[in-house]
Design an enzyme around this catalytic site. Structure first.
Site, short mmCIF file in Angstrom:
data_model
loop_
_atom_site.label_atom_id
_atom_site.label_comp_id
_atom_site.label_asym_id
_atom_site.label_seq_id
_atom_site.Cartn_x
_atom_site.Cartn_y
_atom_site.Cartn_z
N ALA A 115 0.81 -1.23 0.00
CA ALA A 115 0.00 0.00 0.00
C ALA A 115 0.84 1.27 0.00
CB ALA A 115 -0.93 0.00 1.21
N GLY A 172 5.17 3.09 0.77
CA GLY A 172 6.61 2.89 0.97
C GLY A 172 7.23 2.04 -0.14
N GLY A 228 6.90 -1.06 -0.81
CA GLY A 228 5.96 -1.96 -1.49
C GLY A 228 5.24 -1.24 -2.62
N ASP A 272 -2.00 -6.14 1.60
CA ASP A 272 -1.71 -5.19 2.69
C ASP A 272 -2.90 -5.23 3.64
OD1 ASP A 272 -0.96 -2.64 4.19
OD2 ASP A 272 0.56 -2.61 2.63
N ASP A 324 -3.50 -10.18 6.01
CA ASP A 324 -2.58 -10.04 7.14
C ASP A 324 -1.55 -11.15 6.98
OD1 ASP A 324 -1.19 -10.27 9.50
OD2 ASP A 324 -2.92 -9.82 10.77
N ALA A 383 6.18 -6.82 3.42
CA ALA A 383 5.49 -6.20 4.57
C ALA A 383 6.35 -6.33 5.82
CB ALA A 383 4.13 -6.87 4.79
N GLY A 384 6.35 -5.29 6.62
CA GLY A 384 7.09 -5.36 7.88
C GLY A 384 6.67 -4.26 8.82
N SER A 430 16.86 -6.20 6.30
CA SER A 430 17.25 -4.85 6.72
C SER A 430 18.73 -4.82 7.06
CB SER A 430 16.45 -4.43 7.96
OG SER A 430 16.97 -3.23 8.49
N TYR A 490 12.82 -6.52 16.10
CA TYR A 490 12.94 -6.12 14.69
C TYR A 490 14.24 -6.66 14.11
CZ TYR A 490 13.01 -3.23 10.48
OH TYR A 490 13.04 -2.82 9.17
N LYS A 501 14.70 -9.62 11.19
CA LYS A 501 15.36 -9.35 9.91
C LYS A 501 16.58 -10.27 9.73
CE LYS A 501 12.47 -6.24 8.50
NZ LYS A 501 11.60 -6.53 7.35
N THR A 554 10.64 6.41 3.95
CA THR A 554 9.29 5.85 3.75
C THR A 554 8.44 6.24 4.96
OG1 THR A 554 9.64 3.82 4.99
CG2 THR A 554 10.32 3.77 2.68
P1 NAD Z 1 5.98 1.18 5.47
O1 NAD Z 1 5.50 1.19 6.87
O2 NAD Z 1 5.91 2.42 4.68
O3 NAD Z 1 5.29 -0.01 4.64
C1 NAD Z 1 5.06 -1.28 5.22
C2 NAD Z 1 3.76 -1.82 4.69
O4 NAD Z 1 3.54 -3.11 5.30
C3 NAD Z 1 2.56 -0.93 5.08
O5 NAD Z 1 1.78 -0.67 3.94
C4 NAD Z 1 1.82 -1.76 6.10
O6 NAD Z 1 0.42 -1.54 6.13
C5 NAD Z 1 2.16 -3.17 5.64
N1 NAD Z 1 1.91 -4.15 6.70
C6 NAD Z 1 2.21 -4.03 8.01
N2 NAD Z 1 1.75 -5.09 8.69
C7 NAD Z 1 1.15 -5.91 7.79
C8 NAD Z 1 0.49 -7.15 7.88
N3 NAD Z 1 0.34 -7.78 9.05
N4 NAD Z 1 0.02 -7.71 6.74
C9 NAD Z 1 0.15 -7.07 5.54
N5 NAD Z 1 0.76 -5.90 5.41
C10 NAD Z 1 1.25 -5.31 6.51
O7 NAD Z 1 7.49 0.68 5.56
P2 NAD Z 1 8.66 0.53 4.46
O8 NAD Z 1 9.79 1.34 4.94
O9 NAD Z 1 8.16 0.67 3.07
O10 NAD Z 1 9.03 -0.99 4.78
C11 NAD Z 1 9.01 -2.04 3.81
C12 NAD Z 1 9.93 -3.13 4.33
O11 NAD Z 1 11.26 -2.61 4.39
C13 NAD Z 1 9.61 -3.60 5.74
O12 NAD Z 1 9.78 -5.01 5.82
C14 NAD Z 1 10.66 -2.89 6.59
O13 NAD Z 1 10.94 -3.58 7.77
C15 NAD Z 1 11.84 -2.88 5.64
N6 NAD Z 1 12.88 -1.88 5.91
C16 NAD Z 1 12.59 -0.55 5.98
C17 NAD Z 1 13.64 0.36 6.17
C18 NAD Z 1 13.41 1.86 6.20
O14 NAD Z 1 14.34 2.61 6.51
N7 NAD Z 1 12.22 2.34 5.86
C19 NAD Z 1 14.96 -0.09 6.31
C20 NAD Z 1 15.20 -1.45 6.26
C21 NAD Z 1 14.16 -2.35 6.03
#
Ligand code: NAD
Length: 278
Positions: A16, A18, A20, A38, A61, A89-90, A142, A155, A159, A190
């Protein structure tokens, strides 16, 4: 230039917003059809409406086995197959002030979404891929899995688990022609990053400045990542250009995990000169 994912069907979770969302957009640009998963219905439905017939949104979920099974089944029944399962997703989970006071409620949720989720995705997608000549399993890990730090033990553990899972599954699933890789983003701009410490939205730019200041010393390329940086890596790993790549965790982190950027030699020499002159 030929499109890199022409004819492929991908499932992308956390679609939805970031990374994704950026991945959905890039996959569609490269010719893929995408099932988006999502729990943020409003944002996901808006994106699906914008992108039209190339995408399908299915609320899922990722920590719930029966929902992930249904997600893969929906991709097969709607688009005919699944070639790529991108479990992205995370959640960061609640920051812990004191590990000794942990009651493990948040811990279980974080592990459920971040680690069990991708494992379920790999399981149900691989069952289909094994019958269909192979496929690609991709997960977002990550850079924070690779070293310690304050307050987010579950977390980091989840990862690090993904990186272990990537290598183990690459060996188990290679015989079916299934490639298994992960991407380790560094700090990336994001909604997850901007939501740290529940910042009001109008403080986001100031937060980025402060974050950059603290990150500059460990990111040689000197900028936060963008969601598109991760999406581009995902397109490559999902494409046939990466046909011989499996069991790999690819850092997309501006060099954050390459090593310590601080010029310790210069500092030591300066200190040595000080001592000599004293
Ligand atoms: P974000 O929060 O913008 O997007 C994460 C998406 O996952 C959201 O749309 C959320 O609704 C969805 N989500 C959460 N729980 C869920 C569930 N139970 N079922 C289905 N969907 C679910 O975050 P992002 O930064 O785009 O993160 C994407 C991935 O990158 C994640 O796994 C995050 O841990 C990883 N990550 C992010 C960063 C950063 O700096 N942003 C760094 C390293 C890794």
């Amino acid at each position: 230039m030929p499109k890199q994912l022409e004819g492929k069907v991908a499932v992308i979770t956390g679609a939805a917003r970031g990374m994704g969302e950026a991945s959905v957009r890039r996959f569609v640009e490269e010719g893929a059809r995408v099932v988006m998963a999502d729990v943020l219905d409003e944002e996901a439905k808006a994106l699906a409406a914008e992108l039209g017939d190339a995408v399908l949104y299915r609320r899922t979920d990722v920590s719930q086995s029966e929902q992930v099974e249904a997600l893969v089944a929906a991709a097969v029944s709607h688009f005919g197959t699944v070639d790529v399962m991108f479990s992205n997703a995370g959640v960061m989970g609640d920051p812990q002030k004191d590990f000794l006071a942990e009651d493990f409620t948040s811990f279980e949720r974080t592990i459920g979404i971040n680690l069990l989720g991708p494992m379920l995705g790999a399981h149900f997608a691989a069952k289909h891929m094994a019958q269909n000549g192979g496929g690609c399993i991709l997960t977002t890990a990550s850079s924070s899995a690779l070293y310690g730090g304050h307050s987010i033990v579950p977390y980091r553990a989840s990862k690090a688990g993904i990186i272990g899972m990537t290598k183990a599954l690459a060996i188990d699933l290679g015989r079916y022609g299934i490639r298994v890789n992960s991407i380790s983003p560094g700090p990336t701009r994001t909604p997850m990053t901007l939501a740290m410490d529940d910042l009001p939205e109008d403080h986001a730019e100031a937060f980025i400045d402060v974050a950059m200041e603290s990150m500059r010393s460990r990111m040689p390329l000197g900028r936060l990542g963008l969601p598109e940086d991760i999406a581009n890596a995902a397109v490559f790993l999902a494409s046939d250009q990466a046909a011989q790549i499996t069991g790999v965790d690819l850092p997309v982190d501006g060099g954050e995990t390459a090593g310590n950027c601080e010029n310790t030699l210069e500092k030591m020499q300066a200190r040595f000169l000080e001592l000599m002159q004293a």
